[in-house]
Design a protein around this motif. Structure first.
Motif, PDB file in Angstrom:
ATOM      1  N   PRO A   1     -13.167  12.909   4.703  1.00 13.11           N
ATOM      2  CA  PRO A   1     -12.287  13.227   6.077  1.00 13.11           C
ATOM      3  C   PRO A   1     -11.711  14.341   6.164  1.00 13.11           C
ATOM      4  CG  PRO A   1     -11.969  11.051   5.618  1.00 13.11           C
ATOM      5  CD  PRO A   1     -12.711  11.577   4.332  1.00 13.11           C
TER       6      PRO A   1
ATOM      7  N   PHE B   1     -11.430   9.193  13.125  1.00 12.30           N
ATOM      8  CA  PHE B   1     -10.685   8.040  12.781  1.00 12.30           C
ATOM      9  C   PHE B   1      -9.490   8.669  13.375  1.00 12.30           C
ATOM     10  CE2 PHE B   1     -13.287   5.660   9.887  1.00 12.30           C
ATOM     11  CZ  PHE B   1     -14.293   6.583   9.328  1.00 12.30           C
TER      12      PHE B   1
ATOM     13  N   ARG C   1       5.797   4.843   6.712  1.00 10.32           N
ATOM     14  CA  ARG C   1       6.866   5.917   6.036  1.00 10.32           C
ATOM     15  C   ARG C   1       7.513   5.013   5.054  1.00 10.32           C
ATOM     16  NH1 ARG C   1       7.976  10.885   7.989  1.00 10.32           N
ATOM     17  NH2 ARG C   1       7.529  11.482  10.085  1.00 10.32           N
TER      18      ARG C   1
ATOM     19  N   GLY D   1       5.460   3.887   1.016  1.00  6.93           N
ATOM     20  CA  GLY D   1       4.587   4.895   0.133  1.00  6.93           C
ATOM     21  C   GLY D   1       4.093   5.843   0.895  1.00  6.93           C
ATOM     22  N   ASN D   2       4.096   6.039   2.338  1.00  3.20           N
ATOM     23  CA  ASN D   2       3.206   6.918   2.859  1.00  3.20           C
ATOM     24  C   ASN D   2       1.945   6.589   2.996  1.00  3.20           C
ATOM     25  OD1 ASN D   2       3.269   9.079   4.520  1.00  3.20           O
ATOM     26  ND2 ASN D   2       2.245  10.242   3.335  1.00  3.20           N
ATOM     27  N   GLN D   3       1.605   5.296   3.098  1.00  3.53           N
ATOM     28  CA  GLN D   3       0.150   4.405   3.279  1.00  3.53           C
ATOM     29  C   GLN D   3      -0.102   4.843   4.628  1.00  3.53           C
ATOM     30  OE1 GLN D   3      -0.567   0.464   2.052  1.00  3.53           O
ATOM     31  NE2 GLN D   3       1.614   0.044   1.537  1.00  3.53           N
ATOM     32  N   PHE D   4      -1.464   5.350   4.767  1.00  3.09           N
ATOM     33  CA  PHE D   4      -1.981   5.493   6.023  1.00  3.09           C
ATOM     34  C   PHE D   4      -2.808   4.301   6.334  1.00  3.09           C
ATOM     35  CE2 PHE D   4      -2.278  10.352   7.008  1.00  3.09           C
ATOM     36  CZ  PHE D   4      -0.772  10.498   6.436  1.00  3.09           C
TER      37      PHE D   4
ATOM     38  N   PHE E   1      -5.686   3.056   8.956  1.00  5.23           N
ATOM     39  CA  PHE E   1      -6.781   3.814   9.567  1.00  5.23           C
ATOM     40  C   PHE E   1      -7.587   2.752  10.553  1.00  5.23           C
ATOM     41  CE2 PHE E   1      -7.527   8.084   7.796  1.00  5.23           C
ATOM     42  CZ  PHE E   1      -6.741   8.194   6.627  1.00  5.23           C
ATOM     43  N   GLY E   2      -8.121   3.403  11.710  1.00  2.00           N
ATOM     44  CA  GLY E   2      -9.019   2.628  12.632  1.00  2.00           C
ATOM     45  C   GLY E   2     -10.418   2.704  11.861  1.00  2.00           C
TER      46      GLY E   2
ATOM     47  N   TYR F   1       1.921  12.490  -4.120  1.00  2.00           N
ATOM     48  CA  TYR F   1       1.072  10.904  -3.669  1.00  2.00           C
ATOM     49  C   TYR F   1      -0.314  11.232  -3.823  1.00  2.00           C
ATOM     50  CZ  TYR F   1       5.593   9.866  -1.445  1.00  2.00           C
ATOM     51  OH  TYR F   1       6.871   9.277  -1.152  1.00  2.00           O
TER      52      TYR F   1
ATOM     53  N   TYR G   1      -4.019   8.651  -3.452  1.00  2.34           N
ATOM     54  CA  TYR G   1      -4.227   7.495  -2.808  1.00  2.34           C
ATOM     55  C   TYR G   1      -5.946   7.173  -3.191  1.00  2.34           C
ATOM     56  CZ  TYR G   1      -0.233   8.334  -0.013  1.00  2.34           C
ATOM     57  OH  TYR G   1       0.778   8.826   0.544  1.00  2.34           O
TER      58      TYR G   1
ATOM     59  N   TYR H   1      -9.319   5.029  -1.421  1.00  2.00           N
ATOM     60  CA  TYR H   1      -9.657   4.283  -0.293  1.00  2.00           C
ATOM     61  C   TYR H   1     -11.182   3.961  -0.597  1.00  2.00           C
ATOM     62  CZ  TYR H   1      -5.694   6.090   2.644  1.00  2.00           C
ATOM     63  OH  TYR H   1      -4.527   6.617   3.105  1.00  2.00           O
TER      64      TYR H   1
ATOM     65  N   GLN I   1     -14.590   3.226   1.963  1.00  2.00           N
ATOM     66  CA  GLN I   1     -15.045   3.238   3.237  1.00  2.00           C
ATOM     67  C   GLN I   1     -16.309   2.381   3.432  1.00  2.00           C
ATOM     68  OE1 GLN I   1     -16.822   6.829   4.907  1.00  2.00           O
ATOM     69  NE2 GLN I   1     -16.801   6.006   6.872  1.00  2.00           N
TER      70      GLN I   1
ATOM     71  N   LEU J   1     -11.517   3.124   6.687  1.00  2.00           N
ATOM     72  CA  LEU J   1     -11.059   3.300   5.250  1.00  2.00           C
ATOM     73  C   LEU J   1      -9.936   2.325   5.024  1.00  2.00           C
ATOM     74  CD1 LEU J   1     -10.744   7.151   6.126  1.00  2.00           C
ATOM     75  CD2 LEU J   1     -11.896   6.443   4.238  1.00  2.00           C
TER      76      LEU J   1
ATOM     77  N   LEU K   1      -7.153   1.087   2.234  1.00  2.00           N
ATOM     78  CA  LEU K   1      -6.355   1.588   0.781  1.00  2.00           C
ATOM     79  C   LEU K   1      -6.680   0.520  -0.392  1.00  2.00           C
ATOM     80  CD1 LEU K   1      -4.182   3.734  -0.200  1.00  2.00           C
ATOM     81  CD2 LEU K   1      -2.653   1.882   0.747  1.00  2.00           C
TER      82      LEU K   1
ATOM     83  N   TYR L   1      -2.420   3.137  -4.572  1.00  2.00           N
ATOM     84  CA  TYR L   1      -1.821   4.514  -4.427  1.00  2.00           C
ATOM     85  C   TYR L   1      -0.808   4.913  -5.433  1.00  2.00           C
ATOM     86  CZ  TYR L   1       2.419   2.241  -2.112  1.00  2.00           C
ATOM     87  OH  TYR L   1       3.389   1.464  -1.626  1.00  2.00           O
TER      88      TYR L   1
ATOM     89  N   LYS M   1      -0.250  -1.703  -5.110  1.00  2.00           N
ATOM     90  CA  LYS M   1      -1.222  -1.972  -4.486  1.00  2.00           C
ATOM     91  C   LYS M   1      -1.395  -1.725  -2.986  1.00  2.00           C
ATOM     92  CE  LYS M   1      -1.249  -5.979  -7.840  1.00  2.00           C
ATOM     93  NZ  LYS M   1      -1.542  -7.406  -7.629  1.00  2.00           N
TER      94      LYS M   1
ATOM     95  N   PHE N   1     -12.952   7.388  -1.617  1.00  2.00           N
ATOM     96  CA  PHE N   1     -12.482   8.426  -1.192  1.00  2.00           C
ATOM     97  C   PHE N   1     -11.018   8.401  -1.954  1.00  2.00           C
ATOM     98  CE2 PHE N   1     -15.221  10.489   1.357  1.00  2.00           C
ATOM     99  CZ  PHE N   1     -15.925   9.601   2.113  1.00  2.00           C
TER     100      PHE N   1
ATOM    101  N   ALA O   1      -1.179  13.761  -0.816  1.00  2.00           N
ATOM    102  CA  ALA O   1       0.093  14.026   0.105  1.00  2.00           C
ATOM    103  C   ALA O   1       1.226  14.543  -0.504  1.00  2.00           C
ATOM    104  CB  ALA O   1       0.401  12.904   1.063  1.00  2.00           C
TER     105      ALA O   1
ATOM    106  N   VAL P   1       6.403  12.053   1.968  1.00  2.00           N
ATOM    107  CA  VAL P   1       6.251  10.980   2.978  1.00  2.00           C
ATOM    108  C   VAL P   1       6.157  11.719   4.228  1.00  2.00           C
ATOM    109  CG1 VAL P   1       7.574   8.952   4.035  1.00  2.00           C
ATOM    110  CG2 VAL P   1       7.443   9.187   1.691  1.00  2.00           C
TER     111      VAL P   1
END
Lengths: 113, 112
Positions: free
Chosen positions: A44, A89, A95, A98-101, A103-104, B31, B33, B35, B37, B43, B45, B48, B57, B90, B94, B97
């Protein structure tokens, strides 16, 4: 539980017309949102973002709108081009985790020449 | 483009074998990560890292472990691969934060 949702798995649009991709979220702690674009067999790539202090952000043909009260954002592509055909996406970072994202599930856009 | 590479790019393995995927970055980002898919799931997680030797986790961590002994490398290990771990993996990085995550090209893993 899905905190970021994209309810349309696919969308087809004629070249030159507007594409509108939608995204909903449930966590009111989210204050920043991003759209990513993904071509087959590639990672992505970041497309555009919006902070919760704004309700609109524009970058060329791409505009993202944010409606905080409805917890809804949308990506508008005008005019749509065949090269825009990809999976899109939406994502939101947490925040305080751990700044996890989050996603849709993605919307596959096909722009028909 | 952010300097992120993943290796291998493709792998076919058998159920029960260990597998390690590598993510390497040249951006010195804090950071990192992992992922996966899958169709219909977007996606998700796995794990990380927020610094060297600091990991946590994610949503789908069962069956996976990670290690980060250097800033630039983040390894994902499947101790005993199962067919349900067939997926595209993937790596992302980053700097801080709130920053945008940048993704690697992906690794397609098939477990027979």
């Amino acid at each position: 539980d899905q905190q970021v949702k994209q309810n349309s798995p696919s969308l087809s649009v004629q070249e030159g017309r507007i594409s509108i991709l939608n995204c909903d979220y449930t966590n009111s702690m989210f204050d920043y949102f991003l759209w990513y674009k993904k071509y087959p067999a590639e990672g992505p790539t970041f497309l555009i973002s919006i902070s919760s202090i704004k309700d609109k952000n524009e970058d060329g043909r791409f505009t993202v709108f944010l409606n905080k009260s409805a917890k809804h954002l949308s990506l508008h592509i005008v005019p749509s081009q065949p090269g825009d055909s990809a999976v899109y996406f939406c994502a939101a970072p947490h925040r305080f985790a751990g700044n996890q994202f989050y996603f849709g599930t993605g919307t596959s856009l096909t722009v028909i020449p | 483009d952010a300097g992120i590479t993943q290796s291998p790019r493709h792998k076919v393995t058998e159920t029960g074998t260990p597998v390690t995927l590598r993510c390497h970055q040249t951006e010195n980002h804090r950071y990192m990560y992992w992922y996966r898919q899958d169709p219909g799931h977007g996606l998700r997680l796995i794990h990380y890292s927020y610094g060297v030797k600091d990991t946590d986790k994610g949503e789908v961590s069962d069956g996976y472990s990670v290690s980060r002994s250097k800033t630039e490398d983040f390894l994902l290990t499947l101790e005993s691969a199962t067919s349900s771990q067939t997926s595209v993996y993937f790596c992302a990085i980053a700097n801080a934060v709130g920053d945008t995550q940048y993704f690697g090209p992906g690794t397609r893993l098939t477990v027979l």
